[in-house]
Scaffold this active site. Sequence first.
Site, PDB file in Angstrom:
ATOM      1  N   LYS A  74       0.848  -1.186   0.000  1.00 51.32           N
ATOM      2  CA  LYS A  74       0.000   0.000   0.000  1.00 51.32           C
ATOM      3  C   LYS A  74       0.885   1.237   0.000  1.00 51.32           C
ATOM      4  CE  LYS A  74      -3.881   1.983   2.663  1.00 51.32           C
ATOM      5  NZ  LYS A  74      -4.771   1.756   3.821  1.00 51.32           N
ATOM      6  N   SER A 148      -9.388   1.672   3.101  1.00 44.65           N
ATOM      7  CA  SER A 148      -8.596   2.471   2.185  1.00 44.65           C
ATOM      8  C   SER A 148      -7.584   1.654   1.402  1.00 44.65           C
ATOM      9  CB  SER A 148      -7.864   3.563   2.974  1.00 44.65           C
ATOM     10  OG  SER A 148      -6.967   3.000   3.918  1.00 44.65           O
ATOM     11  N   SER A 172      -9.774  -0.763   7.191  1.00 46.76           N
ATOM     12  CA  SER A 172      -9.166  -0.752   5.865  1.00 46.76           C
ATOM     13  C   SER A 172      -8.479  -2.063   5.498  1.00 46.76           C
ATOM     14  CB  SER A 172      -8.138   0.388   5.772  1.00 46.76           C
ATOM     15  OG  SER A 172      -8.776   1.630   5.917  1.00 46.76           O
TER      16      SER A 172
END
Length: 598
Positions: A74, A148, A172
């Site tokens: 990420k 996210s 997330s």
Amino acid sequence: MLPTRLDLATLAAAYRQGLKPSTLFAHLHALARADEHLAWISLLPEGELLARARALDEQDPASLPLYGVPFAIKDNIDLAGLPTTAGCPDFAYAPAADAKVVARLIAAGAIPLGKTNLDQFATGLNGTRSPYGACRNAINPAYISGGSSSGSAVVVAAGQVSFSLGTDTAGSGRVPAAFNNLVGLKPTCGLLSSSGLVPACRSIDTISIFTLSAADAAAVFAVARGFDEADAYSRPAETHGRRFPAGEPFRFGVPRPEQLAFFGDPHNPALFEAAVARLAALGGTPVVLDFSPFLDTARLLYGGPWVAERYHAIKDFIERQPDSVFPVTREITLGGARASAVEAFDAQYRLKALKRRCDAVWQDVDLILTPTAGHHPTIAAVEADPIRINTELGYYTNFMNLLDYSAVAVPAAIRADGLPFGITLFAPAHQDIPLLELSARWQADTRLSPGATGQVLPDVPFIPEPAASGMVRVAVCGAHLSGLPLNWQLTQRGARLIGAVRSAPEYRFYALAGGPPLRPGMVRVAEGGGSVDMEVWELPARHFGSFVAGIPAPLGIGKVKLEDGSQVCGFICESGGLAGAEDITPLGSWRTWLARHA
């Protein structure tokens, strides 16, 4: 021959059969470049990627625990050689070193392909709040990917990497797992170092792990975790307590029916009801809980001063360049600038009181089962109403890190419309491995094909790591039985009942003289013995010493042989303490003797 899927077992078999990492990574780099899902922000240059792979080509695949395993990161986690953007191009910086977790994985043989898309500054649960484009769901691109950690989930589901790193502050690491048909491990906060992570809410952030299977998540977790002196929020792993092997009963909590929320979804209520039945079939007893303190805790995350941590994380940047921040993200983050110190303390006091109420449920259940998300909206629906829908997505997730719990999201079913439905299992901190063990059993039972692979995973036994559970089992036969006068000496030490058993037929059983309380004694004999009704209890090892110290002569703790031939710690009696005792071996039960004695 390239493997048809990238779970760790299949990939390891392909390497044993002669596949070279450089061959695989040339193929994966081409897949990632095509990127129909808007899942990647940046990729390692092909030359650098293949150089890393070629460095493994001549090594023994058994030499490294994650030999040649492709993974994604990420883009709020540092990878040297690529910019860290946190989903904001103007914020980007060039990290001098890999994040601590990334470095551990690379040292174990894993190779990163690149950095993935996310809701900007990890603010959101939907995957649409990115200037790099709304990340598209791996199963149906009209629906949200979840956020996210959107890109991190999608690239695993799409078969481009074996696992990925996300983060989890409010869900997330779980919502994207549910929406892309994956396992999402939200570890106990502090077990994975946050060094090299752009924080969202630093005090409750954790790096998360997306995989196709619970067994893969456990393997990655074993490599990634470790205490980091440089991270003020890092903490060492503690013993994890109980496990969930097949054949051993457990109790799981579910919210009251009126406290379940599906936000008008026509499919998920029945699928969750089926999930409760499935977990019961795996040995669980459902216990209906009052879920209101969990929901009240969830409201603190965005309705309280924790938003100020989001503002603190990027304060200088957002004040200097507010127009560089995605509009919804800017609105949420700047709202954190208004929180006062008094409000922060008020919220901390409120959280402390709520945690006391929430933690009380662990006296009654071993874990809790919920949906991961109540519904699965389209990208268009989220863009039309971003705040409300994002709030709904956090209904079952926002409380988790505030309460310091561990959680695993796992696929549960495929809906009639083809979208996945996922559930979450959660428990107190440091229960990560037991939850993954139960998740592995769940996956073996459902036989769902994970991600968008369309293929059922191979049968791979879940082998718990050899680290001690930190629990000791004790067989009791008298006053410590459930409901009897000394049972409190177990329960006050956090012990739980495993089940009723019988000893091997090798004991003489006596009602000892004296009391109160009345006590029995078991003496092992070479012949002429009988079986005795017993209960096995499990208590934390740190309390075992004080429990044993309180046992008066002629009783003590030794090894007791059970009817099935196994041995467990249990009460034994010195033969010298039998003066005045009554031989009750034919009864074989302390409760039966008590009833007659009364």
